[in-house]
Write an enzyme that holds these catalytic residues in place. Structure first.
Site, PDB file in Angstrom:
ATOM      1  N   GLY A  21       0.912  -1.039  -0.275  1.00  0.00           N
ATOM      2  CA  GLY A  21      -0.294   0.146   0.027  1.00  0.00           C
ATOM      3  C   GLY A  21       1.336   1.615  -0.325  1.00  0.00           C
ATOM      4  O   GLY A  21       2.274   1.252   0.249  1.00  0.00           O
ATOM      5  N   ASP A  22       0.358   2.950  -0.403  1.00  0.00           N
ATOM      6  CA  ASP A  22       0.682   3.676  -0.067  1.00  0.00           C
ATOM      7  C   ASP A  22       2.167   3.987  -1.414  1.00  0.00           C
ATOM      8  O   ASP A  22       2.997   4.431  -0.994  1.00  0.00           O
ATOM      9  CB  ASP A  22       1.242   4.126   0.722  1.00  0.00           C
ATOM     10  CG  ASP A  22      -0.014   3.861   2.887  1.00  0.00           C
ATOM     11  OD1 ASP A  22      -1.069   4.303   1.485  1.00  0.00           O
ATOM     12  OD2 ASP A  22       0.596   3.102   3.200  1.00  0.00           O
ATOM     13  N   LYS A  26      -0.461   4.923  -5.533  1.00  0.00           N
ATOM     14  CA  LYS A  26      -1.414   4.668  -6.730  1.00  0.00           C
ATOM     15  C   LYS A  26      -2.800   6.168  -7.036  1.00  0.00           C
ATOM     16  O   LYS A  26      -2.365   6.646  -7.920  1.00  0.00           O
ATOM     17  CB  LYS A  26      -2.677   3.927  -5.735  1.00  0.00           C
ATOM     18  CG  LYS A  26      -1.987   3.041  -5.575  1.00  0.00           C
ATOM     19  CD  LYS A  26      -2.681   1.399  -4.759  1.00  0.00           C
ATOM     20  CE  LYS A  26      -3.158   1.934  -2.881  1.00  0.00           C
ATOM     21  NZ  LYS A  26      -2.134   1.904  -2.843  1.00  0.00           N
ATOM     22  N   ASN A  31     -10.387   2.645   4.674  1.00  0.00           N
ATOM     23  CA  ASN A  31      -8.674   2.071   5.341  1.00  0.00           C
ATOM     24  C   ASN A  31      -8.158   2.437   4.203  1.00  0.00           C
ATOM     25  O   ASN A  31      -6.793   3.363   4.761  1.00  0.00           O
ATOM     26  CB  ASN A  31      -8.600   0.347   5.261  1.00  0.00           C
ATOM     27  CG  ASN A  31      -9.577  -0.577   4.288  1.00  0.00           C
ATOM     28  OD1 ASN A  31      -9.957   0.553   3.053  1.00  0.00           O
ATOM     29  ND2 ASN A  31      -8.712  -1.795   4.047  1.00  0.00           N
ATOM     30  N   ALA A  32      -8.082   2.863   3.516  1.00  0.00           N
ATOM     31  CA  ALA A  32      -6.750   3.635   2.481  1.00  0.00           C
ATOM     32  C   ALA A  32      -7.073   4.900   2.504  1.00  0.00           C
ATOM     33  O   ALA A  32      -7.232   5.460   3.655  1.00  0.00           O
ATOM     34  CB  ALA A  32      -7.990   3.177   0.626  1.00  0.00           C
ATOM     35  N   GLY A  33      -6.062   5.623   1.898  1.00  0.00           N
ATOM     36  CA  GLY A  33      -5.175   6.734   2.021  1.00  0.00           C
ATOM     37  C   GLY A  33      -4.855   7.619   0.944  1.00  0.00           C
ATOM     38  O   GLY A  33      -3.609   6.826   0.717  1.00  0.00           O
ATOM     39  N   ARG A  81     -22.679 -14.618   4.646  1.00  0.00           N
ATOM     40  CA  ARG A  81     -23.989 -14.357   3.703  1.00  0.00           C
ATOM     41  C   ARG A  81     -24.844 -14.059   4.898  1.00  0.00           C
ATOM     42  O   ARG A  81     -26.471 -14.146   4.532  1.00  0.00           O
ATOM     43  CB  ARG A  81     -24.359 -15.562   3.373  1.00  0.00           C
ATOM     44  CG  ARG A  81     -23.683 -16.393   2.221  1.00  0.00           C
ATOM     45  CD  ARG A  81     -23.984 -17.402   2.384  1.00  0.00           C
ATOM     46  NE  ARG A  81     -23.772 -18.299   3.018  1.00  0.00           N
ATOM     47  CZ  ARG A  81     -23.378 -19.851   3.054  1.00  0.00           C
ATOM     48  NH1 ARG A  81     -23.962 -20.701   1.338  1.00  0.00           N
ATOM     49  NH2 ARG A  81     -23.157 -20.113   3.108  1.00  0.00           N
ATOM     50  N   GLN A  86      -5.282  -0.902  -0.990  1.00  0.00           N
ATOM     51  CA  GLN A  86      -4.208  -1.181  -0.415  1.00  0.00           C
ATOM     52  C   GLN A  86      -3.598  -1.503  -1.702  1.00  0.00           C
ATOM     53  O   GLN A  86      -3.071  -1.179  -2.870  1.00  0.00           O
ATOM     54  CB  GLN A  86      -4.882  -2.562  -0.093  1.00  0.00           C
ATOM     55  CG  GLN A  86      -5.772  -2.398   1.208  1.00  0.00           C
ATOM     56  CD  GLN A  86      -6.813  -1.252   0.975  1.00  0.00           C
ATOM     57  OE1 GLN A  86      -7.943  -2.269   0.014  1.00  0.00           O
ATOM     58  NE2 GLN A  86      -7.180  -0.692   1.666  1.00  0.00           N
ATOM     59  N   THR A 129      -4.448   6.808   9.604  1.00  0.00           N
ATOM     60  CA  THR A 129      -3.661   6.426  10.751  1.00  0.00           C
ATOM     61  C   THR A 129      -2.731   7.203  11.386  1.00  0.00           C
ATOM     62  O   THR A 129      -3.086   7.798  12.172  1.00  0.00           O
ATOM     63  CB  THR A 129      -3.471   5.212  11.107  1.00  0.00           C
ATOM     64  OG1 THR A 129      -1.920   4.486  10.061  1.00  0.00           O
ATOM     65  CG2 THR A 129      -5.131   3.917  10.750  1.00  0.00           C
ATOM     66  N   ILE A 153      11.255   8.580  -6.568  1.00  0.00           N
ATOM     67  CA  ILE A 153      12.367   7.908  -6.772  1.00  0.00           C
ATOM     68  C   ILE A 153      13.488   9.349  -6.112  1.00  0.00           C
ATOM     69  O   ILE A 153      14.482   9.267  -5.870  1.00  0.00           O
ATOM     70  CB  ILE A 153      13.256   8.243  -8.613  1.00  0.00           C
ATOM     71  CG1 ILE A 153      14.340   7.752  -9.089  1.00  0.00           C
ATOM     72  CG2 ILE A 153      12.418   9.733  -9.340  1.00  0.00           C
ATOM     73  CD1 ILE A 153      15.042   6.592  -8.930  1.00  0.00           C
TER      74      ILE A 153
HETATM   75  P1  GDP Z   1      -1.350   5.507  -1.865  1.00  0.00           P
HETATM   76  O1  GDP Z   1      -2.403   4.710  -1.158  1.00  0.00           O
HETATM   77  O2  GDP Z   1      -1.115   4.344  -2.809  1.00  0.00           O
HETATM   78  O3  GDP Z   1      -2.786   6.400  -2.572  1.00  0.00           O
HETATM   79  O4  GDP Z   1      -0.291   6.565  -1.652  1.00  0.00           O
HETATM   80  P2  GDP Z   1      -0.515   7.515  -0.427  1.00  0.00           P
HETATM   81  O5  GDP Z   1      -1.007   8.876  -0.952  1.00  0.00           O
HETATM   82  O6  GDP Z   1      -1.625   7.114   0.543  1.00  0.00           O
HETATM   83  O7  GDP Z   1       0.986   8.003  -0.240  1.00  0.00           O
HETATM   84  C1  GDP Z   1       1.502   8.113  -1.236  1.00  0.00           C
HETATM   85  C2  GDP Z   1       2.958   9.296  -0.362  1.00  0.00           C
HETATM   86  O8  GDP Z   1       4.157   9.736  -1.229  1.00  0.00           O
HETATM   87  C3  GDP Z   1       1.748  10.650  -0.952  1.00  0.00           C
HETATM   88  O9  GDP Z   1       2.525  11.850   0.372  1.00  0.00           O
HETATM   89  C4  GDP Z   1       1.882  11.597  -2.143  1.00  0.00           C
HETATM   90  O10 GDP Z   1       1.942  12.446  -2.209  1.00  0.00           O
HETATM   91  C5  GDP Z   1       3.618  10.977  -2.461  1.00  0.00           C
HETATM   92  N1  GDP Z   1       4.456  11.484  -3.157  1.00  0.00           N
HETATM   93  C6  GDP Z   1       4.017  10.114  -4.302  1.00  0.00           C
HETATM   94  N2  GDP Z   1       4.321   9.955  -5.295  1.00  0.00           N
HETATM   95  C7  GDP Z   1       5.792  10.651  -5.315  1.00  0.00           C
HETATM   96  C8  GDP Z   1       6.544  10.869  -5.858  1.00  0.00           C
HETATM   97  O11 GDP Z   1       6.911  10.868  -6.635  1.00  0.00           O
HETATM   98  N3  GDP Z   1       8.279  11.126  -4.916  1.00  0.00           N
HETATM   99  C9  GDP Z   1       7.368  12.168  -3.253  1.00  0.00           C
HETATM  100  N4  GDP Z   1       8.389  12.369  -3.059  1.00  0.00           N
HETATM  101  N5  GDP Z   1       6.439  12.161  -2.900  1.00  0.00           N
HETATM  102  C10 GDP Z   1       5.210  11.187  -3.875  1.00  0.00           C
HETATM  103  P1  IMO Z   2      -3.490   2.897   0.746  1.00  0.00           P
HETATM  104  O1  IMO Z   2      -5.213   2.413  -0.297  1.00  0.00           O
HETATM  105  C1  IMO Z   2      -1.865   0.615   3.766  1.00  0.00           C
HETATM  106  C2  IMO Z   2      -3.108  -2.475   6.186  1.00  0.00           C
HETATM  107  C3  IMO Z   2      -3.777  -2.066   7.347  1.00  0.00           C
HETATM  108  C4  IMO Z   2      -2.540  -3.749   8.462  1.00  0.00           C
HETATM  109  C5  IMO Z   2      -3.632  -4.292   6.802  1.00  0.00           C
HETATM  110  C6  IMO Z   2      -5.263  -4.081   8.012  1.00  0.00           C
HETATM  111  O2  IMO Z   2      -3.254   3.560   1.579  1.00  0.00           O
HETATM  112  O3  IMO Z   2      -3.003   1.918  -0.067  1.00  0.00           O
HETATM  113  P2  IMO Z   2      -7.297  -2.991   7.310  1.00  0.00           P
HETATM  114  O4  IMO Z   2      -7.789  -2.179   8.126  1.00  0.00           O
HETATM  115  O5  IMO Z   2      -7.676  -3.176   6.185  1.00  0.00           O
HETATM  116  O6  IMO Z   2      -8.187  -4.315   8.349  1.00  0.00           O
HETATM  117  O7  IMO Z   2      -5.546  -3.298   7.936  1.00  0.00           O
HETATM  118  O8  IMO Z   2      -4.059  -3.261   6.191  1.00  0.00           O
HETATM  119  N1  IMO Z   2      -3.682  -1.535   5.154  1.00  0.00           N
HETATM  120  C7  IMO Z   2      -3.131  -0.015   4.730  1.00  0.00           C
HETATM  121  N2  IMO Z   2      -1.822  -0.191   4.877  1.00  0.00           N
HETATM  122  N3  IMO Z   2      -2.044   1.416   2.514  1.00  0.00           N
HETATM  123  C8  IMO Z   2      -3.631   1.213   2.749  1.00  0.00           C
HETATM  124  O9  IMO Z   2      -4.222   1.939   1.908  1.00  0.00           O
HETATM  125  C9  IMO Z   2      -3.759   0.179   3.175  1.00  0.00           C
HETATM  126  N4  IMO Z   2      -5.457  -0.320   4.245  1.00  0.00           N
HETATM  127  C10 IMO Z   2      -4.522  -1.706   4.821  1.00  0.00           C
HETATM  128  O10 IMO Z   2      -2.198  -0.737   8.150  1.00  0.00           O
HETATM  129  O11 IMO Z   2      -1.464  -4.005   7.956  1.00  0.00           O
HETATM  130 MG    MG Z   3      -2.447   5.453   1.192  1.00  0.00          MG
END
Ligand code: GDP
Ligand code: IMO
Ligand code: MG
Length: 437
Positions: A13-14, A17, A39-41, A145, A226, A303, A334
């Protein structure tokens, strides 16, 4: 002609995307979430303005694009309206272009309470480190179900009976297994009906809609939440989320067929992070970890937790490329590696005791404990790559690092992200370049 793209994360995750979906969806017709919940951010950064999304797809900044939640998503009605309101306060109007599948299973207060109660139980030695959003229990209901799905609320009597049964079931568990207070049936019922009446115009048969739109040649992006290593089937089980974040989830979570997808983009950071517990072979506990945490701003979007940090793990990526049958790879962040003197990449695992190569992907937690990563070391480039938009303008060391990843994984690197802003991106793939035009 089929034009549709899937964008999914292939780590924990993170991966970035949100940024990539925002970039690719400028000329799309629909962006569809197929699994997960709030749960996503996902973070978008455009003209210095940051937008954070949890449930609503990452196309909100493009006024003509419809945002869709498929049947594979789980939804808390309260959190949904809060997110719509939050966006509205920032001038982002989504109400009229948000579409919800009628089969979406709902998250209620008892799911959230149970999720928290399990995670906060000191006797539980295998805490997952969930986001406490009730995701696991809501998906349990679906498979068992007994889920209450959004269309069940059209008929109040029917909903009343289902909710009554589920509240009784959950209150029993909360009280007897976790010594927690019961939830109030009336309050949940009234609140749900009240919110339902404000959102019911958004409900549709999403499978029917998407298949029709695909027939008309519309452009659709399927957005994963995720990452594949958190996929309930293919991830680091049991330290995973409760949905199929990898490619299979697109089909089951929206009701479209596999031949309706043209291109599958996997996203990975150029290093690795994870929030929550579970295996992480390349995890770092030294000053490099602190450095990457600071420069990469590695704190959870949902979180606020500090993300665990490690080197890029090509053994895991290879497996994730395989299970998703990726068309291309996007490498993000990068620029975060810019001033590191040395950069490591894990190219194989060896067994802690025998020192022999581990050829199969570990399945259980005991196997993961024996994994020792073996690294290839790269020289850093000691200069800024931030905002670079063409591959040949990258320092040669950065090019070498990326080319090695491409050849080791036998995949083309179709996008490189050089900063959090939408325009800080290198697009090398012709189809993707045309897709955004
Ligand atoms: P997601 O859940 O996959 O959408 O990713 P998140 O938004 O939770 O976390 C990615 C973080 O990295 C965010 O704060 C973005 O603004 C940041 N980000 C994304 N691409 C880049 C990059 O190429 N360079 C830097 N420095 N930050 C990035
Ligand atoms: P995005 O879309 C990172 C992780 C939680 C935990 C496990 C299970 O932003 O990439 P849950 O609440 O889903 O039952 O937790 O999954 N987790 C994530 N980690 N990015 C996320 O979403 C996540 N969504 C869930 O931290 O380890
Ligand atoms: Mg995220």
């Amino acid at each position: 002609m089929i034009n549709n793209i899937v964008v999914l994360g292939i780590q924990w995750g993170d991966e970035g995307k949100g940024k990539i979906v925002d970039l690719l969806s400028q000329k799309a017709n629909y962006v569809v979430r197929y699994q997960g919940g709030n749960n996503a951010g996902h973070t978008l950064l455009v003209n210095k303005k940051k937008t954070i999304l949890h449930l609503i797809p990452s196309c909100v900044l493009h006024k003509n694009v419809h945002a869709v939640l498929g049947n594979g998503v789980v939804v808390s009605l309260i959190d949904l309206v809060n997110e719509i309101t939050f966006l509205k306060k920032q001038g982002i109007l989504i109400q009229n272009r948000l579409i919800l599948s009628s089969s979406i299973p709902l998250i209620f207060k008892y799911h959230i309470k149970l999720d928290k109660a399990r995670e906060c139980n000191i006797l539980n030695k295998s805490i997952i480190g969930t986001t406490h959003k009730g995701i696991g229990p809501a998906y349990e209901d679906k498979v068992a179900r007994r889920a209450i799905r959004i269309h069940d609320l059209y008929n109040e009597d029917h909903f009343y009976k289902l909710l009554k049964k589920n509240v009784k079931y959950y209150n029993f568990q909360l009280k007897n297994l976790y010594q927690k207070k019961s939830v109030n049936f009336e309050k949940i019922f009234d609140q749900s009906i009240q919110i339902f009446n404000t959102i019911k115009d958004m409900i549709q048969d999403v499978s029917f809609l998407l298949n029709n739109q695909i027939k008309q040649g519309k452009k659709i992006i399927f957005e994963g939440a995720q990452g594949s290593l958190l996929d309930v089937d293919h991830g680091t089980y049991p330290y995973v989320s409760s949905s199929n974040s990898s490619i299979g989830g697109v089909m089951t979570g929206t009701g479209i067929g596999i031949n309706k997808i043209k291109y599958i983009l996997g996203i990975s950071k150029t290093y690795c992070t994870r929030v929550g517990n579970g295996p992480f072979p390349t995890e770092l506990f030294d000053r490099t970890s602190e450095y990457l945490s600071k420069v990469g701003k590695e704190f959870g979007t949902t979180t606020g937790r500090k993300r665990r940090i490690g080197w890029l793990d090509l053994v895991l990526l290879k497996k994730m490329i395989l299970i998703n049958s990726l068309s291309g790879l996007c490498l993000t962040k990068i620029d975060v590696l810019d001033y590191l003197p040395k950069i490591k990449v894990c190219i194989k695992y060896i067994d802690k005791h025998s020192h022999k190569k581990i050829s199969s992907y570990p399945i259980n937690i005991e196997n993961w404990k024996n994994v020792v990563p073996v690294y290839k070391v790269f020289t850093g480039w000691n200069q800024s790559t931030r905002g670079i938009t063409s591959f040949i303008k990258l320092p040669i060391e950065a090019q070498n690092y990326i080319n090695f990843i491409a050849s080791f994984l036998n995949i083309s690197i179709d996008l490189i992200s050089t900063g959090p802003n939408r325009n800080e991106t290198i697009i090398t793939n012709k189809f993707l370049k045309e897709f955004v035009r």
